[in-house]
Write a protein that holds these residues in place. Structure first.
Motif, PDB file in Angstrom:
ATOM      1  N   PHE A 196      32.834  45.728  35.648  1.00 44.52           N
ATOM      2  CA  PHE A 196      31.710  45.191  34.896  1.00 44.52           C
ATOM      3  C   PHE A 196      30.455  46.042  34.968  1.00 44.52           C
ATOM      4  N   ILE A 232      26.617  38.918  37.194  1.00 44.56           N
ATOM      5  CA  ILE A 232      28.053  38.618  37.189  1.00 44.56           C
ATOM      6  C   ILE A 232      28.597  38.118  38.511  1.00 44.56           C
ATOM      7  N   LEU A 233      27.875  38.318  39.601  1.00 41.64           N
ATOM      8  CA  LEU A 233      28.419  37.956  40.904  1.00 41.64           C
ATOM      9  C   LEU A 233      28.866  36.496  40.986  1.00 41.64           C
ATOM     10  N   VAL A 264      30.325  36.289  29.221  1.00 42.16           N
ATOM     11  CA  VAL A 264      30.352  37.402  30.173  1.00 42.16           C
ATOM     12  C   VAL A 264      30.900  38.660  29.506  1.00 42.16           C
ATOM     13  N   MET A 319      36.941  44.179  40.471  1.00 39.12           N
ATOM     14  CA  MET A 319      36.364  43.422  39.364  1.00 39.12           C
ATOM     15  C   MET A 319      34.902  43.803  39.142  1.00 39.12           C
ATOM     16  N   VAL A 320      34.173  43.980  40.252  1.00 39.13           N
ATOM     17  CA  VAL A 320      32.783  44.410  40.100  1.00 39.13           C
ATOM     18  C   VAL A 320      32.748  45.751  39.363  1.00 39.13           C
ATOM     19  N   TRP A 362      29.792  34.535  38.661  1.00 46.04           N
ATOM     20  CA  TRP A 362      30.941  34.333  37.779  1.00 46.04           C
ATOM     21  C   TRP A 362      32.228  34.878  38.399  1.00 46.04           C
ATOM     22  N   ILE A 363      32.161  36.071  38.982  1.00 46.08           N
ATOM     23  CA  ILE A 363      33.343  36.650  39.618  1.00 46.08           C
ATOM     24  C   ILE A 363      33.808  35.746  40.754  1.00 46.08           C
ATOM     25  N   PHE A 401      40.244  43.311  45.555  1.00 42.91           N
ATOM     26  CA  PHE A 401      40.295  42.802  44.193  1.00 42.91           C
ATOM     27  C   PHE A 401      38.892  42.486  43.669  1.00 42.91           C
ATOM     28  N   ARG A 403      48.257  40.848  38.258  1.00 39.71           N
ATOM     29  CA  ARG A 403      48.086  39.884  39.347  1.00 39.71           C
ATOM     30  C   ARG A 403      48.195  38.455  38.797  1.00 39.71           C
ATOM     31  N   LEU A 462      44.247  43.177  37.194  1.00 43.61           N
ATOM     32  CA  LEU A 462      43.959  41.759  36.927  1.00 43.61           C
ATOM     33  C   LEU A 462      45.081  41.111  36.118  1.00 43.61           C
ATOM     34  N   TYR A 515      37.499  34.378  39.928  1.00 41.70           N
ATOM     35  CA  TYR A 515      38.627  35.107  40.500  1.00 41.70           C
ATOM     36  C   TYR A 515      38.931  34.736  41.942  1.00 41.70           C
TER      37      TYR A 515
END
Lengths: 297, 298
Positions: free
Chosen positions: B136, A283-284, A223, B132-133, A286-287, B128, B179, B176, A291
């Motif tokens: 990326f 990536i969705l 990633v 994160m999105v 994976w996130i 959060f 946290r 991140l 997380y």
């Protein structure tokens, strides 16, 4: 994660909510707001300046009939796949080598990882000099008598992309190595004893037993490298400038050129939207897994 | 660390004295070390040569009469676009950009990470995830509207604009890191302090911050190298008065008149790489921890 636990951890606090205000503003106004703006612009006839004149999907139709865009997508795939595979394999091998209880391990690790501390601009400039056909490695080999040696990738339409890959591998493989080595150090000592008792050759143990254990790290590394691929701009600018021709053009560079030089905001926005879609789809999952489902360490 | 105690004997045929596997291993290590070191070596030796020597010798040859002339020229005289005062202004611009960007993003990230981790405010998980999105998605999606907004508000081509953009896009990774770090700390401390009547900010200042020193170091290292190495934001938002070193370096090496002074190019490249390289060498393990904490590079 259970709601009971989070409830008795703390009472709701106004200060806690307010402290996240800046983060909310950044997410809503900067990330979402500008993303919506860009998507909206991709549906207009905007050129030098943004306009609100609706144009349907015509920018997308134009985009996918623009040879330079199609070439940059093709380049992205080739660059991405080869770079990621080579960096993963080499990074794994470097980590295994360092895991073999060798001398000078610290110094060697430092050497493998230092390029990752350097910028893509620095990386590009150095490799441009190394690969310079008239003065770089090629000339050195010719002077040594190996006159058929060719390393003129930077000026070769078909090889220029591999110059980019070479420089990217040099810069980023240390990252893979560091992540994998941390994983190898976490492997249970008893497992190694069992491998030894069973008489499994070391290389087979690494491939068949250890590598599957490292799978989450492989995913993370993939990633991270993938993100670098989609963002690839600085390295292209510094090493090849997207050329020769458009042989090393990338979507990120295509978008920047059409925004700031070609003054075609509509088309560039359509391109950015396509890249957004590709990134989000990739990536969705994976996130979600990394997380949101397992916040504990 | 205590993996296989007999790893040394692995790969060697028992009984024979020659450990074939060890030789192969060291050959591989030597080869890869050369590959990773070569550009640094070439950078250094080229920067210490005169142009006459650069033209004649191999890029791998040691300089016959090492001179720092190219370094001096790169620092104070080389042309970076219209200006010809070397990279020194870029160096100070990079410092002026990096210091506030790192300070603000790390502080904001620490507070956000603390709030998300201990206080679980409503919508925290969504916030959060969106952060994160944002980390990326390629910046090309955000960059034009931001530039447009800065132009409308008179912030275009200012130091403030560059710093703001670095904070915007540095926040996810820093949040991140904090946290994750706070998730590993015992939550009883905070609970006990709450029972004693301490509030959100009081707990942050008296309990959390003192415990955060290691992760602060990691975050500062990661952000400093990240901001220093940035090219895109400096190029688009800095204008000619706030060009960071990377932008000036690129302008310097792409100048197109006459023969290219490669020795100056390489000296300029080293100068640009010096700060992150020094941080890396000085911080070693901390740098690796930053990567492990979730390395995302811009």
């Amino acid at each position: 994660m259970s709601s009971a636990r989070s409830r008795n951890r703390s009472r709701p606090s106004l200060a806690a909510g307010l402290s996240l205000g800046p983060a909310w503003v950044i997410v809503v106004a900067i990330y979402i707001g500008t993303a919506i703006w860009t998507v909206a612009m991709s549906l207009t006839t905007s050129r030098l300046l943004p306009t609100a004149q609706f144009a349907g999907l015509s920018q997308y139709r134009r985009l996918f009939t623009t040879p330079r865009w199609m070439q940059s997508l093709e380049n992205l795939v080739l660059f991405g796949v080869v770079f990621i595979v080579v960096a993963l394999v080499l990074g794994f091998l470097l980590a295994v080598a360092l895991d073999r209880k060798i001398r000078f391990e610290g110094a060697i690790r430092t050497i493998y990882l230092y390029p990752y501390a350097l910028s893509f601009i620095v990386t590009g400039v150095v490799w441009k000099w190394m690969l310079d056909p008239t003065m770089g490695i090629q000339k050195t080999m010719h002077d040594l008598g190996w006159t058929s040696f060719r390393m003129d990738w930077v000026v070769d339409m078909h090889m220029a992309i591999y110059a980019l890959i070479l420089a990217a591998v040099w810069q980023a493989t240390g990252l893979v190595m560091a992540l994998m080595l941390a994983g190898l150090r976490g492997v249970d000592g008893d497992l190694w004893k069992a491998i030894e008792v069973d008489g499994i050759p070391t290389w087979r143990a690494y491939v068949a037993i250890i590598l599957p254990i490292l799978k989450p790290i492989v995913v993370t590394a993939t990633v991270l490298l993938g993100v670098a691929v989609v963002k690839a701009y600085d390295l292209v600018v510094a090493l090849t400038g997207g050329g020769p021709g458009y042989a090393t053009d990338m979507p990120a560079k295509f978008i920047m050129d059409f925004l700031f030089q070609r003054a075609n905001i509509g088309l560039a926005s359509a391109a950015a939207t396509v890249i957004l879609l590709i990134s989000v789809l990739a990536i969705l999952p994976w996130i979600y897994v990394t997380y949101l489902r397992a916040p504990r360490r | 660390m205590t993996t296989s105690p007999t790893a040394r004997s692995r790969g060697s045929r028992p009984g024979t004295g020659l450990p074939v596997g060890r030789i192969g291993l060291w050959a591989f290590i030597l080869l890869t070390v050369l590959f990773f070191l070569a550009p640094l070596y070439v950078m250094i030796v080229t920067s210490l040569k005169t142009m006459d020597e650069v033209r004649l010798s191999s890029i791998f040859a040691l300089p016959m009469h090492p001179t720092f002339e190219a370094w001096r020229f790169a620092w104070s005289e080389a042309c970076t676009g219209i200006e010809c005062h070397g990279l020194q202004s870029g160096f100070w611009n990079s410092v002026r950009i990096t210091v506030p960007s790192v300070a603000v993003s790390v502080l904001l990230g620490a507070i956000s990470g603390y709030a998300l981790s201990y206080w679980k405010p409503r919508g925290g998980e969504i916030l959060f995830a969106l952060l994160m999105v944002g980390a990326f998605i390629p910046y090309q999606l955000f960059i034009y509207p931001l530039a447009f907004a800065f132009a409308k508000t008179g912030l275009a081509n200012t130091l403030l604009a560059v710093v703001m953009v670095h904070v915007f896009f540095g926040l996810p990774i820093v949040t991140l890191i904090f946290r994750n770090y706070y998730a590993g700390l015992p939550h009883e401390l905070v609970k006990a302090a709450q029972i004693d009547g301490a509030g959100f900010w009081r707990i942050f200042r008296s309990i959390i911050l003192p415990l955060s020193r290691p992760i602060l170091v990691v975050a500062v290292i990661l952000q400093t190298t990240g901001v220093w190495n940035d090219f895109l934001f400096g190029l688009i938002f800095g204008g000619t008065n706030n060009q960071p070193m990377t932008v000036q370096l690129n302008a310097l090496v792409s100048a197109q008149f006459g023969e290219k002074p490669y020795n100056v190019h390489m000296a300029a490249t080293i100068l640009t790489a010096l700060i992150p390289l020094a941080i890396y060498l000085a911080s070693g393990r901390w740098f690796v921890r930053g990567i492990a904490a979730g390395a995302v590079k811009g």
